[in-house]
Design a protein around this motif. Structure first.
Motif, PDB file in Angstrom:
ATOM      1  N   ALA A 159       3.100   0.814  -8.755  1.00 58.09           N
ATOM      2  CA  ALA A 159       2.931  -0.400  -8.385  1.00 58.09           C
ATOM      3  C   ALA A 159       2.187  -0.349  -7.225  1.00 58.09           C
ATOM      4  CB  ALA A 159       3.818  -1.868  -7.771  1.00 58.09           C
ATOM      5  N   PRO A 160       2.003   1.208  -6.379  1.00 56.95           N
ATOM      6  CA  PRO A 160       1.119   0.981  -4.367  1.00 56.95           C
ATOM      7  C   PRO A 160      -0.439   1.810  -5.334  1.00 56.95           C
ATOM      8  CG  PRO A 160       3.618   2.091  -4.401  1.00 56.95           C
ATOM      9  CD  PRO A 160       3.487   1.600  -6.108  1.00 56.95           C
ATOM     10  N   VAL A 161      -0.288   2.336  -5.878  1.00 53.09           N
ATOM     11  CA  VAL A 161      -1.054   2.942  -6.613  1.00 53.09           C
ATOM     12  C   VAL A 161      -2.037   2.557  -7.425  1.00 53.09           C
ATOM     13  CG1 VAL A 161      -0.623   5.319  -5.189  1.00 53.09           C
ATOM     14  CG2 VAL A 161      -0.208   4.806  -7.808  1.00 53.09           C
ATOM     15  N   SER A 212       0.514  -1.039   0.074  1.00 48.68           N
ATOM     16  CA  SER A 212       0.091   0.433  -0.225  1.00 48.68           C
ATOM     17  C   SER A 212       1.005   0.999   0.303  1.00 48.68           C
ATOM     18  CB  SER A 212      -1.105  -0.309   1.640  1.00 48.68           C
ATOM     19  OG  SER A 212      -0.163   0.152   2.295  1.00 48.68           O
ATOM     20  N   VAL A 213       0.306   1.939  -0.123  1.00 50.84           N
ATOM     21  CA  VAL A 213       0.652   4.120  -0.074  1.00 50.84           C
ATOM     22  C   VAL A 213       1.832   4.553   0.634  1.00 50.84           C
ATOM     23  CG1 VAL A 213       0.781   5.706  -0.652  1.00 50.84           C
ATOM     24  CG2 VAL A 213      -0.548   4.945  -2.132  1.00 50.84           C
TER      25      VAL A 213
END
Lengths: 416, 289
Positions: free
Chosen positions: B206-208, B122-123
């Motif tokens: 990738a995190p968003v 996650s972010v």
């Protein structure tokens, strides 16, 4: 992807030439043929791959129990590669070439509408085992998935009661999303709420920044999503990245059927509420046994089960029960047996065919995402497909094969 | 006022996002004239590197900033040696070959990891509050990284010997070869660098975004439109294309909704290419890098 007309003609004419050979083989074969058309590659494989696994399991279960009418059931699995054109091609091949006794499949509503008329024309019994927007009225087609009157009608009042009456809707930009968004607006209005905004997203949008800003500006009490596919998973991640998941909660009619809860982290997904006719947490003996056997087949890395994959299993089983009851695999007798009406007790609970619409009376569960899983909050037994019942009566008029919500809910006398 | 500030950050992010997904392609296409249809898959591989590495306990920052460009850069070098180097100067052939490569990469990733891979990424940066509005701190970080990446590419091409030799090779390979430059090696390094930049972009996104084997398809068209609209200059072109198209997309998407935002982006690109067939840098800033 890009098929030239010349290639297409070459391909289809070669297929046309090959057809007599296929017919010959099908007639020589004593097996009962079960065709399944699903997206096993391309963007929709997050839905299709688990559905194919449970379809295979259903056919193996049927054959392990001695087959049907003393014959083995042969599964022919087609990969439509997330390409609508291949759906039409494979449906024609399954119906005209293989003379399949039944065809199951289609994931998006677009794919269903591509093959449903073809299968009706060839008198080939068709099962669509996906939750969808309702409105198909087709004597030849059984729609076993849940519809908005079963799920949206339950989850919208639930979350409005819990979170507030002002709602913002985000949905995928094709027939499922458009029509489901209309149902959402109807149920929000019925519950005395207000829809502050509706936005539609093409399936390849990955940047949701402008919309998240608009949601912040509109200040709704909750967001309802009918977003579809891998790119749209980005919405939940970016929504959490802007800190919004702590402030304005999300309910969804699609989150979970592609196992989205495992594609975003726990802190991003926790608290999201969804309603389907199946979650892994459904507590009954059949479900425990089903999940145990699935794990034995596929190992600990098995896909998480959801409504689409479990209903693919149950849809195959409903058909098998009907063949047993009819004593033949012929279409007319099987349809009569299904509409008698037939029930099947599966992992999701008892599913019963509604003869008025060829849809299913089924249990619906509201669940909350917690730690990349769903926990059930409330259950509703034996929900009727009331949306399609508004417009469709196959008992009074069996000679129909139409999709009545093609242009929205005006067909049901619902004004937006 | 708060809303306008938040909106401006959103639009800047939209522009940075386009630039980030296009830069690797601009290097490979702009310098080498190779139409890399597997560009989306390079981004996807960057994302997968992050997901797989973090699932195995690697720190997210290490996975995004070091592993993703490294892994995809190495894959780029292998691809160049096995496939691309036989096809220089044959633009249509590279198009077909890299399309095949794109399908192959999707197939390989799907058969190893399945249709989707569970992730806990996650972010890593919190929220920035502007009055009643919130903006993702990670968006601002990505804008900053995009600027740094642009500066780094500029520095490598303009200030280092490698950059000089590479630009010379792209302009006139025979002459560079006659002067003792191993052009084959330069091609390999340039392709590897372009792939590494794509891998970094995929890792950072990738995190968003959702990370799936088929996610590359959602990037490829936009990356190509940006690069072609930008024109021949790698950095100026990508920057100009991203600012124009990303800006139009962000503003229209905010006013009318995302569907028309996408339409406006495409219409702007079509009009632009009708008026300036060689892209923005074919008309303006022609001497720029």
């Amino acid at each position: 992807m890009a098929f030239s007309r010349r290639q297409f003609i070459a391909g289809t004419s070669a297929f046309a030439l090959a057809t007599p050979a296929l017919v010959g083989r099908a007639l020589a074969n004593d097996n009962i043929i079960f065709a399944s058309i699903l997206d096993l590659s391309g963007g929709l494989d997050i839905y299709g791959a688990p559905m194919a696994e449970t379809t295979k399991m259903a056919i193996d279960d049927i054959n392990a129990a001695g087959g049907l009418l003393g014959r083995q059931v042969e599964l022919k699995l087609y990969d439509a590669q997330s390409n609508i054109q291949l759906y039409t091609q494979y449906a024609t091949e399954a119906a005209a070439g293989l003379r399949a006794h039944t065809v199951h499949g289609g994931i998006t509503s677009a794919s269903r509408e591509a093959i449903r008329p073809t299968l009706a024309r060839f008198n080939t019994l068709y099962f669509y085992n996906t939750q969808y927007e309702g409105g198909v009225c087709d004597f030849n087609n059984f729609n076993t998935g849940s519809t908005p009157a079963q799920t949206v009608a339950k989850v919208v009042p639930y979350v409005m009661n819990k979170w507030g009456k002002k709602v913002y809707i985000v949905a995928a930009d094709y027939n499922y999303g458009q029509i489901t968004a209309q149902w959402m607006q109807k149920f929000v209005k019925d519950g005395g709420g207000e829809t502050l905004g509706v936005e539609f997203f093409p399936l390849d949008v990955t940047n949701f920044g402008p919309t998240i800003q608009k949601i912040q500006a509109a200040k709704p009490d909750l967001v309802i999503s009918a977003l579809v596919g891998g790119a749209h998973v980005s919405f939940y991640k970016q929504y959490a990245a802007a800190g919004m998941n702590k402030e304005i909660p999300i309910a969804s009619t699609t989150f979970g059927v592609g196992n989205e809860q495992t594609l975003i982290s726990a802190e991003e997904g926790d608290g999201l509420i969804a309603a389907y006719s199946y979650f892994e947490a459904v507590d009954n003996a059949v479900n425990k046994d089903f999940l145990g056997r699935l794990e034995a087949r596929l190992g600990a890395g098995r896909p998480t089960m959801n409504e689409l994959s479990v209903r693919s299993y149950e849809g195959a089983m409903l058909w098998a029960e009907a063949v047993k009851a009819a004593g033949t695999a012929d279409r007319d007798a099987v349809i009569a047996a299904l509409r008698s009406p037939l029930s099947y007790n599966g992992p999701s609970g008892t599913v019963t065919i509604d003869p008025k619409t060829n849809h299913c009376v089924q249990n619906v569960y509201i669940a909350e995402a917690k730690n990349q899983r769903f926990e059930i909050l409330e259950s509703f037994a034996d929900q009727q497909p009331a949306d399609t019942q508004l417009v469709c009566d196959l008992v009074a008029n069996p000679n129909q094969n139409v999709f009545l919500f093609e242009n929205g809910l005006e067909a049901a006398g619902i004004k937006m | 006022m708060d809303q306008i500030a938040a909106l401006i950050i959103q639009i800047a992010y939209g522009i940075a996002n386009l630039a980030l997904i296009s830069l690797g392609l601009a290097i490979i296409f702009g310098m080498m004239r190779v139409i890399n249809l597997a560009h989306g898959e390079f981004l996807m591989l960057g994302g997968y590197t992050v997901v797989v590495a973090t699932n195995n306990g690697v720190n997210l920052w290490v996975a995004m900033l070091i592993l993703a460009p490294l892994v995809v850069g190495v894959i780029g070098v292998i691809v160049e040696r096995l496939l691309i180097r036989w096809l220089y100067g044959r633009m249509v052939d590279t198009l077909l070959a890299t399309w095949g490569l794109s399908l192959l990469l999707i197939g390989i990733v799907t058969s190893i990891f399945g249709a989707s891979t569970a992730t806990t990424v996650s972010v890593p940066i919190g929220v920035i509050r502007i009055g009643e509005y919130t903006v993702s701190g990670y968006d601002i970080f990505l804008i900053f990284v995009t600027l740094c990446l642009g500066a780094a590419v500029f520095a490598v091409l303009k200030l280092t010997k490698l950059g000089l030799v590479a630009r010379g090779t792209m302009q006139n390979a025979q002459m560079a070869s006659a002067l003792g430059v191993s052009t084959s090696r330069i091609y390999m390094i340039t392709f590897g660098l372009g792939a590494a930049v794509s891998g970094l972009a995929g890792g950072l996104l990738a995190p968003v975004t959702g990370v799936l084997p088929t996610i590359g398809a959602t990037y490829i068209a936009k990356a190509f439109i940006t690069v072609i609209s930008g024109g021949a200059s790698i950095l100026t072109g990508t920057a100009a294309g991203s600012v124009l198209l990303g800006g139009i997309n962000g503003i229209v998407a905010y006013i009318t909704g995302p569907t028309f935002g996408e339409v406006a982006l495409l219409v702007a690109a079509i009009i632009l290419l009708r008026l300036m067939p060689r892209g923005i840098t074919g008309r303006f800033f022609r001497k720029s890098l």
